[in-house]
Every structure is written in C-alpha cells, then in structure tokens.
Write an enzyme that holds these catalytic residues in place. Structure first.
Site, PDB file in Angstrom:
ATOM      1  N   ARG C 298       0.799  -1.219   0.000  1.00 51.14           N
ATOM      2  CA  ARG C 298       0.000   0.000   0.000  1.00 51.14           C
ATOM      3  C   ARG C 298       0.836   1.276   0.000  1.00 51.14           C
ATOM      4  O   ARG C 298       0.510   2.244  -0.675  1.00 51.14           O
ATOM      5  CB  ARG C 298      -0.930  -0.013   1.214  1.00 51.14           C
ATOM      6  CG  ARG C 298      -1.979  -1.073   1.031  1.00 51.14           C
ATOM      7  CD  ARG C 298      -2.765  -1.324   2.259  1.00 51.14           C
ATOM      8  NE  ARG C 298      -3.788  -2.332   1.953  1.00 51.14           N
ATOM      9  CZ  ARG C 298      -4.616  -2.837   2.841  1.00 51.14           C
ATOM     10  NH1 ARG C 298      -4.569  -2.456   4.097  1.00 51.14           N
ATOM     11  NH2 ARG C 298      -5.502  -3.741   2.494  1.00 51.14           N
ATOM     12  N   LEU C 405      -6.776  -8.545   9.920  1.00 53.86           N
ATOM     13  CA  LEU C 405      -7.783  -9.404  10.538  1.00 53.86           C
ATOM     14  C   LEU C 405      -7.096 -10.530  11.292  1.00 53.86           C
ATOM     15  O   LEU C 405      -7.492 -10.892  12.401  1.00 53.86           O
ATOM     16  CB  LEU C 405      -8.727  -9.963   9.474  1.00 53.86           C
ATOM     17  CG  LEU C 405      -9.561  -8.921   8.725  1.00 53.86           C
ATOM     18  CD1 LEU C 405     -10.489  -9.590   7.732  1.00 53.86           C
ATOM     19  CD2 LEU C 405     -10.362  -8.076   9.693  1.00 53.86           C
TER      20      LEU C 405
END
Lengths: 249, 253, 594
Positions: C298, C405
């Site tokens: 990212r 997560l």
C-alpha cells in the site's frame, strides 16, 4: 427548490421523558452530501434556520458505509440508513425522525437492542466445540456458500422491523432479520444441530406466525437480503417441525 | 468552577428508556397454534366452502330456479346438516372472522409510508376480510335464520335471493361482499402457500400470484353471473304455500 | 480455589471478541465494554480478506513465506518472533472461523478459495465475498452472544472507556467508564484489562475508519503511563473513495481480482475514460513494478499515485484522483467475488464500476503504531493488555493487506489467556486504597470542567483543523520543517482546547462532552505521531521523507517508544532495538521478485 442549499427538518427530543419538537436547518449545498455529513455539519455549527442556537443532534453512527447498521432512522418517512441517503436523491425539505417503534434515547437515537435479544433467543450461532485446533470446517459447495452469504450480510439495522406493520408492542413480533438468521444457521452443516431449538423458539409468542407478509422488510432492507424467501422457508420448516412434534413426540 | 462541581457531579436526573417491543418469547404461548389454525381455517373449511358456494351451488342459479332449487334440496338433504353447518361453516367462519379482526387490530398498517404492492395487499387483506365477514354474518342471518326456512322450502330459494338482489342497496352489498370475499380468499391462498413455506422463492411467488389473481376473477365472474341470473328473471314465489315442501320435492325425485 | 478471574475487555471488534471467547473458554468472567453494540464495531469494514498460508493452490506457499512477506512488507521494523508465531497460527485461525460458520468463498471442490493480495506473489487470502471483516466479526459476535446467554460475559454497550484505575503501586485494578446515555461515570474492578480499541482515524479528520476510531482510549492510557510505540507509522490506503463525511475504502481485493490502476497519458484529458484507447492510458504501477504490478504494498502504491498526481500532474480532470479499472473483468466474476465493495461504490458515488472505471485517491487507513506490548500482549503497566490495531506488534512500518484481521484475532487469542494467567497469579485482591473513588472523582471533575467551560472554541471545528493539519503533514510525504510546524500548531490547538465551549450542556446522551474528551486525547496523541515522525530521519515503509529517501538500518532499526511526561505535558521518547533474529535484513524493492 434552491439548489444551493439543503434544508433539513429534524425531530428533536432531548430525553425519553420530554416532548418532541421540530427544528429546521439550512446548510450550503456541496456535491456528494449525505444525511450523516449534514448531521456532522450541524454538530460543528448547531444553529437552526431561524438563527437560534441549539444542541448538536444525537444520532447513532459508526462506519458510514452501510455495513455496521448504526445510523438507521426515518428519512422522509421511511426507514433507511442515513449514511447511504444521498442528498441529491432526496426530496427537500428532508425530514429526519427517529424510528417510531423503538424506545427513544434522544433525538434520532433509539434503543434497538431488542434485535440482539432476539438473536440470543433463537441461538443464532454455530455450536462449535471450542477454539482449539480441530482442523478445517465442513466442506460446502459453492452453491451452499452463495445461499448462505446473502443472509450473512444482515447488519441488524432493524429497518425491516421498523417498516413491518406487524412489529409493535402489541404483537412483540420477532421481525424478519432474526428469522433470516434462523434460516442461515439452520442450513449450516454444524449450525443445524440446533435447528429444532431454533424452530421451537420461533413458535413462541411473537414468533414467525406474526408475519403478515406485507413484504415491506424485503423492500427496505439496505442489504437486499431475500427476507421474504427466508421467512417462507422457515415457515415451512416450522410447520414440518410442528407436525413432527405433534405426531412423533 | 468548583462550586458548579457539586451540582453536576450529583447523580444526573436519570431518564428511563422505555421498554419497547418485547423480545421473542421463545417456545411460550399458543399464538402459533391459533395463527396457524386461523390460516388453515381460511382455506379449509371456510375457503373450500366459499369455493363450493360460489362456483358450484350458486352458479346453478344461472340455469334457472328449478336447478337452483334442486341444489338447495340436495344440500338440505345432507345427513346431520345442522351439525355440518355448525362445525364446518359457522364456527370456522366465526373463528376465522373474529380472530382475523383481532389480528387486524394488532397490526399497524403503514401503507401511506410504504406504498408497495405487498403492503397494499396486506392492508387490502384486512379490509376485504372485515367487509366479507360483515357481509357473511348478515347473509347467513337473512338466508338461514330469517324469513322462510329454505331447508324446509328449497323451491323458495331463488325467490328469496331475488327479493334481496332486486333492492339496489342490497344488490350493491352483495357485489361488494362477493368481491371482498373472493379477493380475501384468492390472496389468502397465496398467503397460505407463502407462510406455510410451500412456495418460497420470489419469482415463483410472483407466478403464483398471477394464478391467484386469475382465480379471483373466476370467483368474482361466476359470482356476478349468478347474481345477474337472479336479476334477469322475474320474481319467483317465496310464500310457503306456493313453494313445494322439501319432503314432497324429495319424493318427487 | 480462587474465584474465576475477572477480566475487562474494552472494545468489541475482532481482537476484543477473540480475547473474550478465549477467556470465557478458560472459565474466566468477562465484562465487555463497547461504545457501540459490538456487532457494529469497525472490524465490519474490512473487506478483502484474511491471510493464511494454507497453500491450497499448489503454489508452495508456507507460513514461513507469509512470515517473510509480512516482515519484508513491514520493512523489517516488526519484532520477528511474534510475527512468525502469528503467521504459523493463521491457518488454524482460518479453520476455526470456517468451523464457526464464516461463509468463505469456495472452490468447485468445496474447499476454501484464496485470492491474491498486495505484497505477496501467493494466493493466500481467504475471503467471504467482499465483506470478510463483517463475516468474521459476526462469527465471533455470535460465539460471544452464546457465552453471554450462558452468563459468562456481561456486555456494557454504549459505554465508553475513560481511564484505567491504577493503585498506589501502579498496578491496574479496573477501569473508569462513562454511560453514553445517562452520562454516569462509574468504576469497574477487574483482575486485568485488555484494550482492543482499534484505530485512530479520527485524528486525520476524514479517513476510512469508523466514527468511534478516535484512539481516545490508547491516548488516555499513554497519558497514564503506557508506552506508545511507532506512532509515526500511518498507513494511507491507495484506493479510497473521497466523500463528504468520510473516505470509503475501495478494497485491495479490487486489484487482487485484476483491477488496474491508470491515468490518461495526456494531462487534463477529460474524455470519458471508456473512450480513451489503451495506447493513451498509463498503467504506471504495472510499468514501474513489473513483478508485482498493481499489487505492490500500500505504501508503494500510495506514493506512486501521489507522484503521478502531484509531480506529473496527471490526476483525472486535474484533481487528485486516478482510475481503478475493473471493466475488463467478467461481470459474473465481479458479482461473485466483489459485489459488496462494488455496491458501496455504486451506492455512494452513483456510477456502476462494472461499466465505468472508478475514481479513487489515497486515504488514511490504518496505524501500524499503537500501545507498546511485549510478546504476550502485555503493556508496561501490570494488568493492562492490548490487542488489535491499537497495539503496535505485528506490522512493522507497513501492514500488508488482509494481515490486520489475522493480527486482531491472533492478538486477542494471546492476550485473553495471558491476562487470565496474570490474574491467577495475582496475590489476593487489593481494595485499591481508594483508587477507584479517586479515579471516578477525577473523571467526573474533568466532565464538569468541560461542561461549565465558558469559551469560544467549538470542539467539532477544532477537530476539522486537526484533521486537515495531520493529513497534510503527517501522512504520505513528510518534511522535517512541516512536522515541526505541525507540532507547534498542535500545541496551539491544545491551548485553544482550554477555551472549548460546548453547545450542549445537558446530562443525557450528550455527544458534545464525550467528543470533547476524545478530541483532547486525539490532540495529545497527535503530538506523538508528529514528533515521532520528525525524529525518524529515514524512509521506511509508510514513513517517507524525501530528504532522507533511504532506509537507515544503522541508526533507525528501532522501535519508537513514546511516553507521556505529565509535568512537561508532552511526549518523551525512547528507542528500542528491533528483534531481527530470524530473517536477515535486505533492501525492500517491489520492482523485482524479492
């Protein structure tokens, strides 16, 4: 309609005991506004259209992308999520009211915890043995997954309950969302272990029988969950269960 | 600021949030049984009787007073007819109607806010049920308990009906009652199939809705044709003396 | 035998719920505090998936590869042993979630399907449509509801954590919290507490985070003596949808399923994107990073977009936006794998991304930094544990997509048992020497001060200023001069905060006073971010300084640890070496295979 401003009529109620009243706000129009962005703007400048100072609006919100289920309210009379209510698509003045069938907390915030109690009552979970390593879960076909997934997207926003003519204090109806969760868990290979208990729960007062099939639930559902189908399917299961109980137990 | 502290740290005037709609009473009560019984009685025997009443018995009026009298004679000749009527017509209708009114009372129609087809149907089902129930109560009273006893004098039947349908107000009541009952039953069949989980998918439900609508038109059409038949013939005699008594007519067969 | 340990878990997202389940399973009692009903926690927003090297695609993937990708993607700033343990636990976590009924997408054979995500060459990401976070949170929420029905868990929803209750020895004995409806301030005793309060997006004004992600709890604890680590590492997600109220995420899975990022080659080209021929489109990520293409990590993608927009002036219509294009992918595949996120775009922008390329721009998304913890998730204050985004352990200088997560669930699953063990080892129960009463009084007084303050500053307006300031100077590109100015402005904002004037002084469901408290904590934490960034003279992961463009392992292979100096009312810093005992350092480059 002046396209350079946005007018909101908001039903205010400072606390559960107070009387409700309306306040009007006027905001400068910007592209891509939605109801939550308007409420945020009012918080930063809590002045009514008449120039009277007031308090910021109390409302529930969290994710602002229609997946947490917080910001449900009546917008122009209909149950929907404030975050996905784009100003460009709403008739002005925009009327904001709290849900009418849930106890009011303040302004647009209501107490919708009944849905979580209902989920408890129908044992909406998969009864796993424990969290230690027991290997992979049951295999599922793509078709089964594609059947379960839409039901699993329910955000517990309670729009289906607010819009349901049968959901009120008189009936104590459980509402479409919980019934659809029963469907979800009853079809899961492990979840179905509790199928009998869930169906029995739904035969209790306020259960599936209170559904009047007005089908508003499926229309207002922001996640397009096939609620009426789930209700019909569970309705069939409940009847089968009732007959089995009648003759075999 | 310290002085203000005491006033605000004191326990706030705590408001109580109302109870609201109760959570599901899992496994408690008998409303499930009552609601499903209500649903079932709407189909059998009430619906089945309506089917018979409109499509079979009353349609014989189209063939004339004699055929009509024969049908009434036949019905009157059924064994234990009073008990058949009581347990398969009156009590089920009374239960279906009265419990239906209770259901209506408990719902909060909201078709103004949510004017969608299903919701209109929901509202209509309540109104048509109420109208049909009122009509049926009146109809049973005038046809079965007031005036000449049609079980005793079946040949007076055609005339007795005519006497009512020739009065404009009552004729309108007949038509409205017929449409309401037909609609209530037709959509009731659809509801039954949905609620009992026989037809579940939205597309299949839509197809079935078309079928139920056709059934409604059939019921209404035949019913209107029968009413027209009553009005198309001159007033038939009703007086006991002029109508043959049931025993005679049974013998003559 | 002693009574069952009593643990307080603050925050009901994935990390919190994971901890709750573990504690309940071990026989402990839990009080679970959450601002929103736990099912509405921010974890629902995670879209793309969860990583685990199950190697179900015959690619030779392994937990070591996952570990290596995570450490490498994080630019070697993460302590390696806990990251390794997390990656090894990941396949078991997926199995557990699968057993709990998460409707993961399936292969034809009925096994779990995996997709590719940023920063890896393997198909390692399990997913449930495009709403994986929602599905995972619900699975844990359901299990917690089960324990709640059994009486092992008590939920305090619509309660907000204010502070920890510390006894005279600096040991945590419970928490102080406020009922967001009645505004009642109350203390709750516990043997240990676990902080799982998520992200800090609100510090940046508009972000992809939820409204409750203010970082207020972390900041309060930092002000009470907890270390806050690596605060300067802020992840800006390359593809978000700009909005009036927030930046909505366009999941990395859009690129994982083949989405391509491009801009028109001609500046100011305002033709309909569909009518721009291939030859006039610049797929800059594919050109610059041929090996990873659109699936670079990212930070790399974000900087590339910034470069294209601000240096080459090629943003769409001259605005800071680029195209993310899915239109070449079959509609059916899109609907099956990405429906949830496409729906978000459709709903909030009004265009159908199956037909029209999406317009996206980077938006603040995640904090790699957070409360400092040890390998058992314990902070430096005895009795306070932490898990999830609010701690710093697993992602180094940049988090890989679909790793959050797994880190949440893993962190909670470590913190839960660790807190129980700690509780069992506690000597007797302390009455706290009046520390509960004292803490309650302190918090109540702070509320009264805010309520009665006669000033001129609107907290919501101050917050807007804070957001703009932090987004401008503390995100993608950082200059020392600007960072110094930022900190000075933060001091100014803190000064102005003293003159805050609440437009709501009522004692029922008053959002203004609660928000003002959060804002104060945000301001304090902002200084940690700004000063931490100012100090770190290198570029590493998400932290990029054009004046120091290279990673500097000699001086900066260190964890930043900020602590609050109450007298100075500002952060002080310590630095701790990073444990790089397992994978040797190497340069991080995504233009070639590693």
């Amino acid at each position: 309609m002046a396209n350079k401003s946005v007018i909101l009529r908001i039903k205010r109620q400072p606390n559960p005991a107070a009387k409700a009243h309306w306040e009007e706000f006027e905001l400068a129009y910007k592209p891509n506004m939605n109801v939550t962005s308007c409420l945020m703007e009012i918080a930063a400048n809590p002045v009514t259209r008449e120039g009277k100072a007031t308090t910021p609006i109390t409302y529930d919100s969290n994710c602002l992308e229609e997946v947490c289920g917080s910001c449900a309210m009546l917008i122009n009379g209909r149950a929907r999520m404030a975050c996905s209510a784009l100003i460009d698509h709403l008739e002005q003045p925009i009327r904001l009211e709290p849900f009418s069938k849930f106890p009011i907390v303040r302004d647009l915030a209501t107490d919708r915890s009944v849905i979580f109690e209902n989920l408890k009552a129908v044992k909406a979970w998969v009864p796993v043995d424990g969290t230690y390593d027991l290997g992979p879960g049951p295999r599922m076909t793509q078709e089964e997954q594609e059947g379960a997934y839409p039901l699993s997207r329910c955000i517990s926003c309670t729009c289906c309950m607010e819009a349901c003519p049968q959901f009120n204090e008189e009936t104590g109806f459980v509402g479409a969302a919980t019934i659809s969760q029963v469907r979800l868990f009853n079809t899961h290979p492990t979840g179905k272990a509790l199928k009998r208990e869930r169906l029995a729960a739904l035969m209790g007062d306020g259960g599936i029988q209170e559904c009047g099939y007005a089908q508003n639930c499926v229309e207002v559902c922001p996640k397009d969950i096939p609620l009426t189908k789930a209700i019909a399917e569970v309705g069939g299961e409940v009847m089968k269960q009732a007959f089995v109980d009648l003759f075999r137990r | 600021m310290a002085s203000a502290a005491s006033s605000t740290t004191a326990p706030a005037i705590s408001h109580k949030i109302k109870e609201g709609v109760a959570p599901l009473r899992a496994g408690q009560g008998i409303s499930f049984f009552l609601r499903r019984l209500h649903s079932l009685t709407g189909i059998i025997p009430v619906g089945a009787f309506l089917f018979e009443h409109i499509l079979i018995s009353n349609s014989t009026a189209i063939s004339g007073p004699a055929a009509y009298a024969r049908q009434v004679t036949f019905l009157g000749s059924l064994p234990l007819v009073f008990f058949l009527e009581l347990f398969f017509i009156w009590l089920p209708i009374a239960f279906h109607g009265l419990y239906g009114l209770y259901i209506w009372y408990r719902g909060d129609g909201n078709v103004a806010e949510y004017p969608w087809t299903g919701n209109w149907m929901y509202t209509l089902q309540r109104w048509t049920g109420g109208i049909a129930f009122a009509y049926i109560v009146w109809h049973v009273w005038t046809m079965r308990f007031a005036g000449i006893d049609l079980h005793a004098y079946p040949s007076a039947s055609f005339g007795k009906v005519q006497e009512e349908v020739f009065q404009p107000a009552l004729f309108i009541f007949y038509v409205v009652g017929l449409i309401a009952a037909s609609w209530h039953f037709s959509y009731g069949i659809w509801l039954f199939f949905a609620k009992w989980g026989i037809i579940t998918a939205q597309r299949a439900q839509k197809r079935f809705l078309v079928f139920c609508l056709l059934f409604f038109f059939l019921l209404t059409g035949v019913g209107l044709a029968s009413l027209a038949a009553f009005r198309s013939r001159p007033q038939q005699p009703i007086e006991p003396g002029m109508a043959a008594k049931v025993t005679q007519s049974a013998e003559s067969r | 035998m002693a009574a069952a340990p009593k643990i307080i878990v603050v925050g009901g997202g994935l990390a919190g719920l994971s901890a709750v389940i573990k504690i309940a399973e071990m026989g402990g009692n839990v009080d679970l505090f959450s601002i929103v009903p736990v099912k509405r926690s921010h974890s629902v927003c995670a879209q793309g998936g969860i990583n685990a090297a199950k190697n179900l695609k015959g690619e030779g993937d392994s937990t070591w590869q996952h570990f290596d990708d995570t450490v490498y993607g994080g630019d070697f700033l993460a302590n390696q042993p806990p990251v390794k343990a997390m990656c090894e636990a990941a396949p078991g976590i997926i199995d557990l979630l699968d057993r709990m009924g998460v409707p993961f997408n399936r292969t034809a054979e009925g096994l779990l399907d995996f997709r590719r995500f940023g920063g890896t060459l393997y198909n390692r990401t399990a997913f449930a449509g495009a709403t994986t976070g929602q599905q995972l949170l619900y699975a844990l929420d359901e299990q917690v509801r089960r324990y709640e029905a059994e009486g092992k868990v008590k939920k305090y929803e619509h309660w907000e954590f204010l502070s920890a209750v510390l006894d005279g020895n600096g040991v945590c004995r419970g928490i102080c919290a406020i009922d967001l409806r009645s505004m009642e301030v109350r203390t709750f005793p516990a043997d240990a507490i676990i902080i799982c309060t998520g992200g800090i997006g609100a510090i940046f004004g508009k972000s992809t985070n939820s409204v409750v992600c203010t970082g207020s709890a972390q900041s309060a604890l930092y002000q009470q003596g907890c270390y806050y680590a690596n605060g300067e590492f802020i992840q800006v997600h390359p593809t978000s949808i700009p909005g009036e109220d927030k930046l909505r995420l366009m999941s990395e899975s859009a690129r994982g399923e083949g989405g391509r990022v491009w801009v028109p080659k001609k500046p100011g080209d305002n033709r309909d994107p569909k009518s721009i021929p291939e030859s006039e489109r610049w797929y800059f990520l594919e050109e610059w990073y041929p090996k990873y293409g659109n699936l670079v990590p990212r930070d790399v993608a974000t900087r590339a977009i910034f470069k294209v927009v601000y240096e080459y002036h090629l943003g769409i219509d001259g605005k800071p936006m680029v195209y993310l294009d899915l239109t070449h992918i079959d509609r059916k595949i899109l609907d099956r794998k990405l429906e949830g996120i496409l729906e978000i775009y459709e709903k909030f922008v009004g265009d159908d991304p199956r037909v029209t390329p999406m317009k996206i721009f980077p938006g603040m998304h995640y904090t790699m930094g957070g409360l400092w913890i040890d390998y058992k998730q314990a902070t430096n204050i005895p009795g306070i544990y932490s898990a999830g985004e609010c701690e710093y352990q697993y992602h180094g200088a940049n988090r890989l997509g679909a790793n959050s997560l797994v880190s949440c669930i893993y962190g909670g699953a470590i913190a839960g048992p660790a807190s129980v063990k700690y509780a069992q080892g506690l000597q007797g129960s302390s009455d706290g020497n009046g520390c509960f009463e004292a803490e309650k009084k302190k918090q109540e007084e702070s509320n009264v001060r805010l309520m009665n303050n006669q000033g001129t500053e609107n907290p919501f307006k101050l917050w807007h200023e804070l957001g703009e300031l932090m987004t401008k100077d503390c995100t993608v590109i950082r200059y020392n001069k600007n960072l110094e100015q930022t900190d000075a402005k933060l001091v100014e904002l803190l000064e102005r905060f003293r003159k805050v004037n609440l437009s709501d002084r009522t004692q029922w469901a008053n959002t203004s006073v609660v928000f003002a408290r959060q804002l104060y904590n945000m301001l304090q934490l902002s200084r940690v971010i700004a000063q931490g960034a100012r100090m770190r003279d290198e570029s590493r992961g998400a932290h990029y300084k054009p004046d120091f463009p290279e990673r500097d392992d000699k001086n900066w292979l260190k964890t930043t640890k900020a602590y609050f100096a109450p007298d100075a009312d500002e952060p002080k810093f310590e630095f701790e070496p990073v444990d790089v005992s397992l994978i040797p350092l190497r340069p991080r480059k995504y233009d070639v295979a590693k």
